[in-house]
Design a protein around this motif. Structure first.
Motif, PDB file in Angstrom:
ATOM      1  N   VAL A 177       0.881  -1.167   0.000  1.00  0.00           N
ATOM      2  CA  VAL A 177       0.000   0.000   0.000  1.00  0.00           C
ATOM      3  C   VAL A 177       0.918   1.216   0.000  1.00  0.00           C
ATOM      4  O   VAL A 177       1.407   1.646   1.048  1.00  0.00           O
ATOM      5  N   LEU A 178       1.203   1.734  -1.193  1.00  0.00           N
ATOM      6  CA  LEU A 178       2.168   2.818  -1.335  1.00  0.00           C
ATOM      7  C   LEU A 178       1.456   4.160  -1.251  1.00  0.00           C
ATOM      8  O   LEU A 178       0.657   4.508  -2.113  1.00  0.00           O
ATOM      9  N   PHE A 179       1.757   4.908  -0.190  1.00  0.00           N
ATOM     10  CA  PHE A 179       1.226   6.251   0.002  1.00  0.00           C
ATOM     11  C   PHE A 179       2.378   7.226  -0.176  1.00  0.00           C
ATOM     12  O   PHE A 179       3.328   7.229   0.601  1.00  0.00           O
ATOM     13  N   GLU A 180       2.317   8.006  -1.255  1.00  0.00           N
ATOM     14  CA  GLU A 180       3.417   8.903  -1.638  1.00  0.00           C
ATOM     15  C   GLU A 180       4.741   8.133  -1.690  1.00  0.00           C
ATOM     16  O   GLU A 180       5.792   8.635  -1.290  1.00  0.00           O
ATOM     17  N   GLY A 181       4.665   6.882  -2.173  1.00  0.00           N
ATOM     18  CA  GLY A 181       5.865   6.081  -2.363  1.00  0.00           C
ATOM     19  C   GLY A 181       6.275   5.243  -1.166  1.00  0.00           C
ATOM     20  O   GLY A 181       7.131   4.367  -1.294  1.00  0.00           O
ATOM     21  N   ARG A 182       5.678   5.481   0.016  1.00  0.00           N
ATOM     22  CA  ARG A 182       6.028   4.698   1.211  1.00  0.00           C
ATOM     23  C   ARG A 182       5.017   3.578   1.417  1.00  0.00           C
ATOM     24  O   ARG A 182       3.809   3.807   1.319  1.00  0.00           O
ATOM     25  N   ASP A 183       5.492   2.392   1.718  1.00  0.00           N
ATOM     26  CA  ASP A 183       4.613   1.249   1.928  1.00  0.00           C
ATOM     27  C   ASP A 183       4.059   1.289   3.358  1.00  0.00           C
ATOM     28  O   ASP A 183       4.789   1.072   4.326  1.00  0.00           O
ATOM     29  N   LEU A 184       2.756   1.575   3.466  1.00  0.00           N
ATOM     30  CA  LEU A 184       2.131   1.690   4.782  1.00  0.00           C
ATOM     31  C   LEU A 184       2.182   0.378   5.555  1.00  0.00           C
ATOM     32  O   LEU A 184       2.174   0.375   6.792  1.00  0.00           O
ATOM     33  N   LEU A 185       2.236  -0.738   4.851  1.00  0.00           N
ATOM     34  CA  LEU A 185       2.217  -2.037   5.532  1.00  0.00           C
ATOM     35  C   LEU A 185       3.530  -2.317   6.264  1.00  0.00           C
ATOM     36  O   LEU A 185       3.581  -3.189   7.137  1.00  0.00           O
ATOM     37  N   ASN A 186       4.576  -1.573   5.919  1.00  0.00           N
ATOM     38  CA  ASN A 186       5.879  -1.794   6.557  1.00  0.00           C
ATOM     39  C   ASN A 186       6.260  -0.706   7.557  1.00  0.00           C
ATOM     40  O   ASN A 186       7.342  -0.757   8.144  1.00  0.00           O
ATOM     41  N   LEU A 187       5.378   0.287   7.734  1.00  0.00           N
ATOM     42  CA  LEU A 187       5.709   1.383   8.657  1.00  0.00           C
ATOM     43  C   LEU A 187       5.611   0.921  10.112  1.00  0.00           C
ATOM     44  O   LEU A 187       4.739   0.117  10.457  1.00  0.00           O
ATOM     45  N   PRO A 188       6.474   1.434  10.986  1.00  0.00           N
ATOM     46  CA  PRO A 188       6.320   1.165  12.426  1.00  0.00           C
ATOM     47  C   PRO A 188       4.970   1.699  12.915  1.00  0.00           C
ATOM     48  O   PRO A 188       4.446   2.676  12.347  1.00  0.00           O
ATOM     49  N   PRO A 189       4.396   1.096  13.958  1.00  0.00           N
ATOM     50  CA  PRO A 189       3.073   1.516  14.436  1.00  0.00           C
ATOM     51  C   PRO A 189       2.968   3.006  14.745  1.00  0.00           C
ATOM     52  O   PRO A 189       1.950   3.635  14.462  1.00  0.00           O
ATOM     53  N   GLY A 190       4.024   3.601  15.309  1.00  0.00           N
ATOM     54  CA  GLY A 190       3.986   5.018  15.656  1.00  0.00           C
ATOM     55  C   GLY A 190       3.839   5.901  14.421  1.00  0.00           C
ATOM     56  O   GLY A 190       3.062   6.859  14.409  1.00  0.00           O
ATOM     57  N   GLN A 191       4.577   5.592  13.359  1.00  0.00           N
ATOM     58  CA  GLN A 191       4.463   6.366  12.117  1.00  0.00           C
ATOM     59  C   GLN A 191       3.098   6.184  11.477  1.00  0.00           C
ATOM     60  O   GLN A 191       2.526   7.128  10.928  1.00  0.00           O
ATOM     61  N   MET A 192       2.549   4.957  11.556  1.00  0.00           N
ATOM     62  CA  MET A 192       1.227   4.707  10.980  1.00  0.00           C
ATOM     63  C   MET A 192       0.159   5.499  11.724  1.00  0.00           C
ATOM     64  O   MET A 192      -0.779   6.017  11.114  1.00  0.00           O
ATOM     65  N   ARG A 193       0.294   5.613  13.030  1.00  0.00           N
ATOM     66  CA  ARG A 193      -0.679   6.403  13.807  1.00  0.00           C
ATOM     67  C   ARG A 193      -0.643   7.866  13.426  1.00  0.00           C
ATOM     68  O   ARG A 193      -1.669   8.554  13.455  1.00  0.00           O
ATOM     69  N   ARG A 194       0.536   8.377  13.058  1.00  0.00           N
ATOM     70  CA  ARG A 194       0.640   9.781  12.656  1.00  0.00           C
ATOM     71  C   ARG A 194      -0.014  10.026  11.301  1.00  0.00           C
ATOM     72  O   ARG A 194      -0.467  11.135  11.012  1.00  0.00           O
ATOM     73  N   ILE A 195      -0.051   9.011  10.457  1.00  0.00           N
ATOM     74  CA  ILE A 195      -0.705   9.130   9.143  1.00  0.00           C
ATOM     75  C   ILE A 195      -2.208   8.933   9.269  1.00  0.00           C
ATOM     76  O   ILE A 195      -3.005   9.673   8.686  1.00  0.00           O
ATOM     77  N   ARG A 196      -2.611   7.939  10.055  1.00  0.00           N
ATOM     78  CA  ARG A 196      -4.028   7.591  10.198  1.00  0.00           C
ATOM     79  C   ARG A 196      -4.774   8.691  10.952  1.00  0.00           C
ATOM     80  O   ARG A 196      -4.421   9.054  12.065  1.00  0.00           O
ATOM     81  N   GLY A 197      -5.816   9.226  10.313  1.00  0.00           N
ATOM     82  CA  GLY A 197      -6.591  10.312  10.926  1.00  0.00           C
ATOM     83  C   GLY A 197      -6.035  11.688  10.627  1.00  0.00           C
ATOM     84  O   GLY A 197      -6.703  12.694  10.856  1.00  0.00           O
ATOM     85  N   ASN A 198      -4.813  11.740  10.093  1.00  0.00           N
ATOM     86  CA  ASN A 198      -4.171  13.014   9.786  1.00  0.00           C
ATOM     87  C   ASN A 198      -3.997  13.153   8.264  1.00  0.00           C
ATOM     88  O   ASN A 198      -4.649  13.986   7.629  1.00  0.00           O
ATOM     89  N   ARG A 199      -3.169  12.291   7.670  1.00  0.00           N
ATOM     90  CA  ARG A 199      -2.976  12.320   6.213  1.00  0.00           C
ATOM     91  C   ARG A 199      -4.049  11.501   5.495  1.00  0.00           C
ATOM     92  O   ARG A 199      -4.427  11.808   4.374  1.00  0.00           O
ATOM     93  N   ILE A 200      -4.482  10.400   6.126  1.00  0.00           N
ATOM     94  CA  ILE A 200      -5.546   9.559   5.573  1.00  0.00           C
ATOM     95  C   ILE A 200      -6.635   9.416   6.629  1.00  0.00           C
ATOM     96  O   ILE A 200      -6.370   8.935   7.727  1.00  0.00           O
ATOM     97  N   SER A 201      -7.843   9.858   6.318  1.00  0.00           N
ATOM     98  CA  SER A 201      -8.964   9.792   7.266  1.00  0.00           C
ATOM     99  C   SER A 201     -10.038   8.855   6.742  1.00  0.00           C
ATOM    100  O   SER A 201     -10.112   8.578   5.551  1.00  0.00           O
ATOM    101  N   MET A 202     -10.903   8.408   7.659  1.00  0.00           N
ATOM    102  CA  MET A 202     -11.950   7.471   7.277  1.00  0.00           C
ATOM    103  C   MET A 202     -13.259   7.835   7.956  1.00  0.00           C
ATOM    104  O   MET A 202     -13.290   8.169   9.144  1.00  0.00           O
ATOM    105  N   ILE A 203     -14.337   7.798   7.177  1.00  0.00           N
ATOM    106  CA  ILE A 203     -15.695   7.942   7.724  1.00  0.00           C
ATOM    107  C   ILE A 203     -16.313   6.552   7.707  1.00  0.00           C
ATOM    108  O   ILE A 203     -16.389   5.909   6.656  1.00  0.00           O
ATOM    109  N   PHE A 204     -16.751   6.090   8.871  1.00  0.00           N
ATOM    110  CA  PHE A 204     -17.284   4.736   8.976  1.00  0.00           C
ATOM    111  C   PHE A 204     -18.790   4.713   8.729  1.00  0.00           C
ATOM    112  O   PHE A 204     -19.468   5.734   8.745  1.00  0.00           O
TER     113      PHE A 204
END
Length: 340
Positions: free
Chosen positions: A78-105
């Motif tokens: 899952v390449l977001f701006e060239g970075r694979d989200l599936l390989n990111l450390p949990p802390g970096q993923m939390r900074r992206i989730r809800g900030n750079r990528i948001s979701m409406i359930f």
């Protein structure tokens, strides 16, 4: 509509061979089985299909919100701006989730904490991702509530979710999702629990606000009316795989896959006679446990051939410019560039 895609600019999100399985007592459920698609900055794509086709699991996988166990992302990128989200450390993923990528359930009542005031939930997001102090965050939270059409936003900030109607709760969720000006918004059936009039208002609101802040949108829906009105491109999912992909007009007016055609025929039309029952696709979706490598739609397909019962079809490029890709043996003679 109108995509902002640039020939010089690559996709902001590039999903490649995403595969997510669930271990159950009965066997392995192949919920997402090799899904690939791209999303460009400023465009809206739709992922459509019946319940259980894998739409929501695809996007929960992108956000890395799959419960483990029983779920597991087996492979893919899952390449977001060239970075694979599936390989990111949990802390970096939390900074992206809800900030750079948001979701409406789908259901805002289960997404909003019923014990916390709206102000706490909105302010927490802004302080966490944008580093605002409490006063600044409250001021922006009130402004966001006003932008999504909630009257008296300063007063309503201090109310609880149960004091809002379903449509107003969904507006709060939109305010929360867009408060950090995300690059990508994933909207998972955002109008399912709402009446028709409110549905139209919510969709118009999402379209207006995301266009203003140039946010790319992934719209998950089973409602093809939403597809026609909002999307630049459409991915049709069945049994965990994308079976047809193309521009919204191609899919809506010139669908190739028998499943896509069945979905469109199932939509009520005001310009047609009401005599006779509404069309529905015969049969039921397949059991995804240990699904064999054949066309899973063939038991329900009026055009099924012998080969459909033995092999899964590759993706054929069809249409005038080859802009539509369809996984169907009907196009093995006329389709160009079959992809294994």
């Amino acid at each position: 509509m109108g995509t902002h895609r640039s020939s010089d600019e690559g996709p902001i999100l590039d999903v490649r061979d995403l595969t997510t399985y669930f271990n159950t007592d009965e066997g392995i459920v192949k919920a997402v089985d090799g899904v690939s698609f791209s999303l460009y900055r400023g465009e809206t794509i739709a992922i459509v299909g019946e319940s259980g086709s894998g739409k929501s699991v695809t996007n929960l996988s992108i956000m890395r919100l799959i419960p483990s166990p029983p779920g597991r992302i087996m492979k893919g990128q899952v390449l977001f701006e060239g970075r694979d989200l599936l390989n990111l450390p949990p802390g970096q993923m939390r900074r992206i989730r809800g900030n750079r990528i948001s979701m409406i359930f789908q259901d805002p009542m289960t997404s909003l904490n019923p014990f916390l005031r709206i102000s706490v939930q909105l302010i927490e997001t802004l302080r966490l991702h944008q580093g605002l102090n409490r006063h600044e965050a409250r001021k922006k939270a009130a402004r966001m509530l006003g932008e999504v059409g909630i009257p008296s936003p300063e007063r309503r900030l201090d109310e609880f979710p149960h004091q809002f109607s379903g449509g107003m709760r969904q507006r709060v969720m939109i305010a929360m999702a867009l408060s950090c000006n995300p690059d990508i918004l994933i909207a998972d059936e955002p109008t399912t629990a709402l009446d028709v009039t409110i549905q139209a208002q919510i969709l118009e609101l999402i379209q207006e606000l995301t266009k203003r802040i140039d946010t790319a949108v992934v719209m998950i829906t089973h409602d093809l009316g939403v597809v026609a009105a909002m999307s630049d491109r459409v991915n049709v999912m069945y049994a965990g795989r994308i079976v047809e992909t193309g521009g919204s007009e191609d899919i809506f007016y010139r669908s190739r896959h028998p499943y896509t055609s069945g979905l469109i025929r199932s939509v009520p039309r005001v310009d047609r006679s009401r005599s006779g029952p509404l069309y529905s696709i015969p049969g039921r979706p397949p059991n995804l446990i240990e699904l064999p490598d054949l066309c899973p739609f063939h038991p329900r397909c009026e055009q099924a051939m012998e080969i459909c019962r033995h092999r899964y079809p590759p993706a054929y490029s069809v249409g005038g410019s080859g802009s539509v890709r369809v996984n169907c043996w009907l196009y093995r003679e006329t389709g160009a560039g079959a992809e294994k």
